[in-house]
Scaffold this active site. Structure first.
Site, mmCIF file in Angstrom:
data_model
loop_
_atom_site.group_PDB
_atom_site.id
_atom_site.type_symbol
_atom_site.label_atom_id
_atom_site.label_comp_id
_atom_site.label_asym_id
_atom_site.label_seq_id
_atom_site.Cartn_x
_atom_site.Cartn_y
_atom_site.Cartn_z
ATOM 1 N N GLY A 1 -2.269 2.078 -0.801
ATOM 2 C CA GLY A 1 -2.586 3.289 -0.024
ATOM 3 C C GLY A 1 -3.721 4.084 -0.660
ATOM 4 N N LEU B 1 4.876 5.973 -4.479
ATOM 5 C CA LEU B 1 3.961 6.485 -3.455
ATOM 6 C C LEU B 1 4.189 5.781 -2.125
ATOM 7 N N TYR C 1 13.235 3.955 10.688
ATOM 8 C CA TYR C 1 12.481 3.242 9.653
ATOM 9 C C TYR C 1 11.935 4.238 8.622
ATOM 10 N N THR D 1 6.079 16.240 -0.667
ATOM 11 C CA THR D 1 5.041 16.728 0.248
ATOM 12 C C THR D 1 5.266 18.165 0.710
ATOM 13 N N GLU E 1 4.962 18.991 3.611
ATOM 14 C CA GLU E 1 5.664 18.902 4.905
ATOM 15 C C GLU E 1 7.133 19.314 4.765
ATOM 16 N N TYR F 1 9.795 12.635 9.135
ATOM 17 C CA TYR F 1 9.127 12.387 7.845
ATOM 18 C C TYR F 1 9.499 13.464 6.842
ATOM 19 N N LYS G 1 11.701 13.108 3.356
ATOM 20 C CA LYS G 1 11.132 13.464 2.046
ATOM 21 C C LYS G 1 11.997 14.523 1.338
ATOM 22 N N HIS H 1 -4.088 15.925 0.851
ATOM 23 C CA HIS H 1 -5.260 15.549 0.051
ATOM 24 C C HIS H 1 -5.914 14.336 0.685
ATOM 25 N N ARG I 1 -8.874 7.721 3.015
ATOM 26 C CA ARG I 1 -7.773 8.196 3.842
ATOM 27 C C ARG I 1 -7.594 7.271 5.048
HETATM 28 P P1 NAP Z 1 -0.784 5.941 2.558
HETATM 29 O O1 NAP Z 1 -2.264 5.784 2.407
HETATM 30 O O2 NAP Z 1 -0.175 5.894 3.904
HETATM 31 O O3 NAP Z 1 -0.112 4.806 1.631
HETATM 32 C C1 NAP Z 1 1.244 4.506 1.731
HETATM 33 C C2 NAP Z 1 1.528 3.303 0.874
HETATM 34 O O4 NAP Z 1 2.913 2.966 1.019
HETATM 35 C C3 NAP Z 1 0.745 2.037 1.267
HETATM 36 O O5 NAP Z 1 0.448 1.306 0.109
HETATM 37 C C4 NAP Z 1 1.759 1.280 2.114
HETATM 38 O O6 NAP Z 1 1.530 -0.102 2.183
HETATM 39 C C5 NAP Z 1 3.015 1.575 1.319
HETATM 40 N N1 NAP Z 1 4.244 1.329 2.062
HETATM 41 C C6 NAP Z 1 4.607 1.812 3.266
HETATM 42 N N2 NAP Z 1 5.815 1.353 3.604
HETATM 43 C C7 NAP Z 1 6.220 0.531 2.597
HETATM 44 C C8 NAP Z 1 7.364 -0.264 2.386
HETATM 45 N N3 NAP Z 1 8.353 -0.349 3.261
HETATM 46 N N4 NAP Z 1 7.448 -0.971 1.219
HETATM 47 C C9 NAP Z 1 6.442 -0.923 0.314
HETATM 48 N N5 NAP Z 1 5.323 -0.206 0.482
HETATM 49 C C10 NAP Z 1 5.221 0.518 1.619
HETATM 50 O O7 NAP Z 1 -0.309 7.284 1.870
HETATM 51 P P2 NAP Z 1 -1.052 8.209 0.784
HETATM 52 O O8 NAP Z 1 -1.862 9.223 1.504
HETATM 53 O O9 NAP Z 1 -1.655 7.357 -0.245
HETATM 54 O O10 NAP Z 1 0.193 8.990 0.173
HETATM 55 C C11 NAP Z 1 0.938 8.445 -0.905
HETATM 56 C C12 NAP Z 1 2.318 9.061 -0.920
HETATM 57 O O11 NAP Z 1 2.205 10.481 -1.048
HETATM 58 C C13 NAP Z 1 3.140 8.839 0.334
HETATM 59 O O12 NAP Z 1 4.487 8.725 -0.062
HETATM 60 C C14 NAP Z 1 2.957 10.103 1.148
HETATM 61 O O13 NAP Z 1 4.062 10.321 1.984
HETATM 62 C C15 NAP Z 1 2.865 11.138 0.040
HETATM 63 N N6 NAP Z 1 2.059 12.322 0.322
HETATM 64 C C16 NAP Z 1 0.779 12.189 0.773
HETATM 65 C C17 NAP Z 1 0.004 13.336 0.971
HETATM 66 C C18 NAP Z 1 -1.412 13.245 1.443
HETATM 67 O O14 NAP Z 1 -1.945 14.278 1.873
HETATM 68 N N7 NAP Z 1 -2.070 12.092 1.344
HETATM 69 C C19 NAP Z 1 0.552 14.598 0.709
HETATM 70 C C20 NAP Z 1 1.856 14.678 0.218
HETATM 71 C C21 NAP Z 1 2.595 13.525 0.014
HETATM 72 P P3 NAP Z 1 0.529 -0.737 3.289
HETATM 73 O O15 NAP Z 1 -0.865 -0.528 2.743
HETATM 74 O O16 NAP Z 1 0.951 -2.145 3.354
HETATM 75 O O17 NAP Z 1 0.735 0.020 4.576
HETATM 76 O O1 G4F Z 2 -3.923 14.710 9.167
HETATM 77 P P1 G4F Z 2 -2.557 14.939 9.682
HETATM 78 O O2 G4F Z 2 -1.927 13.847 10.483
HETATM 79 O O3 G4F Z 2 -1.685 15.316 8.411
HETATM 80 P P2 G4F Z 2 -0.269 16.051 8.260
HETATM 81 O O4 G4F Z 2 0.548 15.939 9.484
HETATM 82 O O5 G4F Z 2 -0.536 17.404 7.724
HETATM 83 O O6 G4F Z 2 0.428 15.136 7.148
HETATM 84 C C1 G4F Z 2 -0.284 14.700 5.988
HETATM 85 O O7 G4F Z 2 -0.125 15.654 4.974
HETATM 86 C C2 G4F Z 2 1.221 15.793 4.486
HETATM 87 C C3 G4F Z 2 1.195 16.874 3.410
HETATM 88 O O8 G4F Z 2 1.353 18.135 4.004
HETATM 89 C C4 G4F Z 2 1.676 14.464 3.950
HETATM 90 F F1 G4F Z 2 2.911 14.563 3.440
HETATM 91 C C5 G4F Z 2 1.660 13.420 5.052
HETATM 92 O O9 G4F Z 2 2.027 12.160 4.509
HETATM 93 C C6 G4F Z 2 0.242 13.322 5.597
HETATM 94 O O10 G4F Z 2 -0.576 12.798 4.579
HETATM 95 O O11 G4F Z 2 -2.520 16.252 10.577
HETATM 96 C C7 G4F Z 2 -2.984 17.491 10.093
HETATM 97 C C8 G4F Z 2 -2.981 18.504 11.247
HETATM 98 C C9 G4F Z 2 -1.667 18.534 12.024
HETATM 99 O O12 G4F Z 2 -1.317 19.856 12.264
HETATM 100 C C10 G4F Z 2 -1.988 17.849 13.349
HETATM 101 O O13 G4F Z 2 -1.236 18.325 14.457
HETATM 102 O O14 G4F Z 2 -3.977 18.105 12.188
HETATM 103 C C11 G4F Z 2 -3.453 18.223 13.492
HETATM 104 N N1 G4F Z 2 -4.219 17.333 14.378
HETATM 105 C C12 G4F Z 2 -5.021 17.742 15.399
HETATM 106 N N2 G4F Z 2 -5.543 16.683 16.014
HETATM 107 C C13 G4F Z 2 -4.224 15.994 14.340
HETATM 108 C C14 G4F Z 2 -5.067 15.573 15.371
HETATM 109 N N3 G4F Z 2 -3.616 15.116 13.505
HETATM 110 C C15 G4F Z 2 -3.855 13.784 13.708
HETATM 111 N N4 G4F Z 2 -3.286 12.893 12.862
HETATM 112 N N5 G4F Z 2 -4.651 13.335 14.729
HETATM 113 C C16 G4F Z 2 -5.282 14.198 15.598
HETATM 114 O O15 G4F Z 2 -5.997 13.771 16.509
#
Ligand code: NAP
Ligand code: G4F
Length: 348
Positions: A13, A87, A102, A134, A136, A158, A162, A188, A193
């Site tokens: 990821g 992660l 799931y 998160t 969230e 979700y 979490k 982030h 992304r």
């Molecule tokens: P991401 O890009 O969606 O990566 C998720 C990772 O989890 C990928 O490697 C994915 O594998 C793997 N995965 C999903 N389901 C799995 C399963 N059943 N078994 C093993 N691996 C699995 O997410 P990210 O943005 O890097 O975020 C990393 C973590 O931080 C996540 O837990 C997310 O919920 C959390 N988080 C993210 C943010 C953010 O803003 N990015 C903020 C707060 C928390 P594949 O590549 O095969 O799909």
């Molecule tokens: O980019 P988003 O899908 O991120 P969201 O829902 O904030 O979640 C991300 O951040 C979380 C941390 O707070 C993580 F835990 C989670 O795994 C993920 O990385 O949406 C951000 C905002 C939302 O309010 C959504 O309603 O953007 C708004 N939005 C508006 N148009 C959209 C869109 N979101 C998506 N994905 N696609 C749109 O077209």
């Protein structure tokens, strides 16, 4: 000196790839779990990958899945890691409404499976654990800004999953003395992304529009507010948590908030596109060169929205000596320039 061994669930990821680079720079051996997939899912880590026959490999990949307890436990037993970073998750909030069961299995029970495997293999004293929590979890926020003491009120399957993962991590820390930390990370982003998250979707769509490869971009709620940081900064905080004397939970955020529309405007400015917004509610549109380039589609609205997230990471600043290095303008610049490079290279 013996090199430390880290095991990353979710190495393919966004965060997994940056964390791997960071841990390798700290001289770790990094083991990562990948899922079997019908197409390659290692695009973000291919630049680090070395053939299993090559000598001196520092990143080693294993097949596994966080919904499969035996594969998790066998891997942990075999690797005996010093640090585990969980992660792995179904990380898309909107998708969690479509696949709630799931999402709970992977995001909630997945965490429990890893913690149980640490315990079952009697690694409580050896293996430190990081859980990717998160913002969230704050959902319908009870206070502004949110810190480690703010109560959770998740608004999606979700977020609910979490919250379970958060508390089971606290529970195993207190019950079994496992060095286990929750990072409560606010949004982030980066060029790496996933394409369906809003920042990447905006950057990718507008870059294609700029190059004449796409006509329009459709978005959902423009007025949601997020505290957006840079993934490259945030993975450092994960590691810092596991280097403390005592395990604890930390909010990681920038403390600055922008709407989705603000983010769009920053990207338009970075691309030198002259624009104007017209209309209201679902008819709001963004025009450039007298053509509408952004329109809204209700399909991107969620059954429940998290309207506003803003973090207070004073505890991380104080105890981890962590603070974000890059602001939103730098983040946008990085995302736009990498996207443009990749589109231009694809074209030629
Ligand atoms: P991401 O890009 O969606 O990566 C998720 C990772 O989890 C990928 O490697 C994915 O594998 C793997 N995965 C999903 N389901 C799995 C399963 N059943 N078994 C093993 N691996 C699995 O997410 P990210 O943005 O890097 O975020 C990393 C973590 O931080 C996540 O837990 C997310 O919920 C959390 N988080 C993210 C943010 C953010 O803003 N990015 C903020 C707060 C928390 P594949 O590549 O095969 O799909
Ligand atoms: O980019 P988003 O899908 O991120 P969201 O829902 O904030 O979640 C991300 O951040 C979380 C941390 O707070 C993580 F835990 C989670 O795994 C993920 O990385 O949406 C951000 C905002 C939302 O309010 C959504 O309603 O953007 C708004 N939005 C508006 N148009 C959209 C869109 N979101 C998506 N994905 N696609 C749109 O077209």
């Amino acid at each position: 000196m013996r090199k430390k061994k880290a095991l990353i669930f979710g190495i393919t990821g966004q965060d997994g790839s940056y964390l791997t680079e960071f841990l390798l720079s700290k001289n770790y051996i990094v083991h990562g779990v990948i899922r079997r997939s019908s197409s390659f899912n290692t695009g973000r880590i291919n630049h680090i990958y070395k053939d299993p026959h090559a000598k001196g490999r520092k990143m080693i990949l294993h097949y596994g899945d966080i919904t499969d307890a035996i594969s998790i436990s066998s891997l942990i037993k075999k690797i005996q890691p010093d640090e585990i970073y969980n992660l792995a998750a179904q990380s898309h909030v909107a998708v969690s409404f479509e696949v709630p069961e799931y999402t709970a299995n992977a995001d909630a029970l997945g965490t429990l499976r890893i913690l149980e495997a640490i315990r079952f293999n009697k690694l409580e004293k050896k293996t430190k654990f990081y859980q990717a929590g998160t913002s969230e979890m704050f959902g319908k926020v009870i206070e502004i800004p949110q810190n480690e003491k703010t109560p959770f009120y998740p608004q999606s399957p979700y977020g609910v999953a979490k919250v379970y993962a958060h508390w089971i991590t606290v529970n195993y820390r207190e019950a079994y003395n496992i060095f286990a930390c929750n990072g409560i990370l606010f949004n982030h982003e980066s060029y790496r992304r996933g394409g369906t998250f809003v920042t990447k979707k905006i950057v990718s769509g507008l870059c294609k529009i700029k190059l004449g490869l796409q006509e329009k971009l459709f978005l959902g709620n423009l007025y949601a507010k997020r505290d957006w940081g840079d993934a490259r900064d945030f993975v450092k905080a994960m590691w810092k948590m596991l280097q403390q004397k005592k395990p604890s939970d930390y909010v990681i955020s920038t403390g600055k908030q922008y709407t989705v529309k603000n983010f769009v405007n920053l990207v338009l400015a970075e691309l030198n596109i002259k624009y104007s917004w017209k209309g209201k509610n679902l008819n709001e549109k963004c025009f450039a060169n007298n053509k509408s380039i952004i329109e809204l589609d209700k399909a991107y609205h969620r059954p429940l929205e998290v309207h506003s997230l803003l973090g207070n990471s004073n505890k991380a600043k104080r105890e981890l000596k962590w603070k974000p290095e890059k602001n939103i303008k730098k983040l946008v610049r990085h995302m736009v320039s990498e996207e443009m490079n990749s589109l231009v290279n694809d074209k030629s």
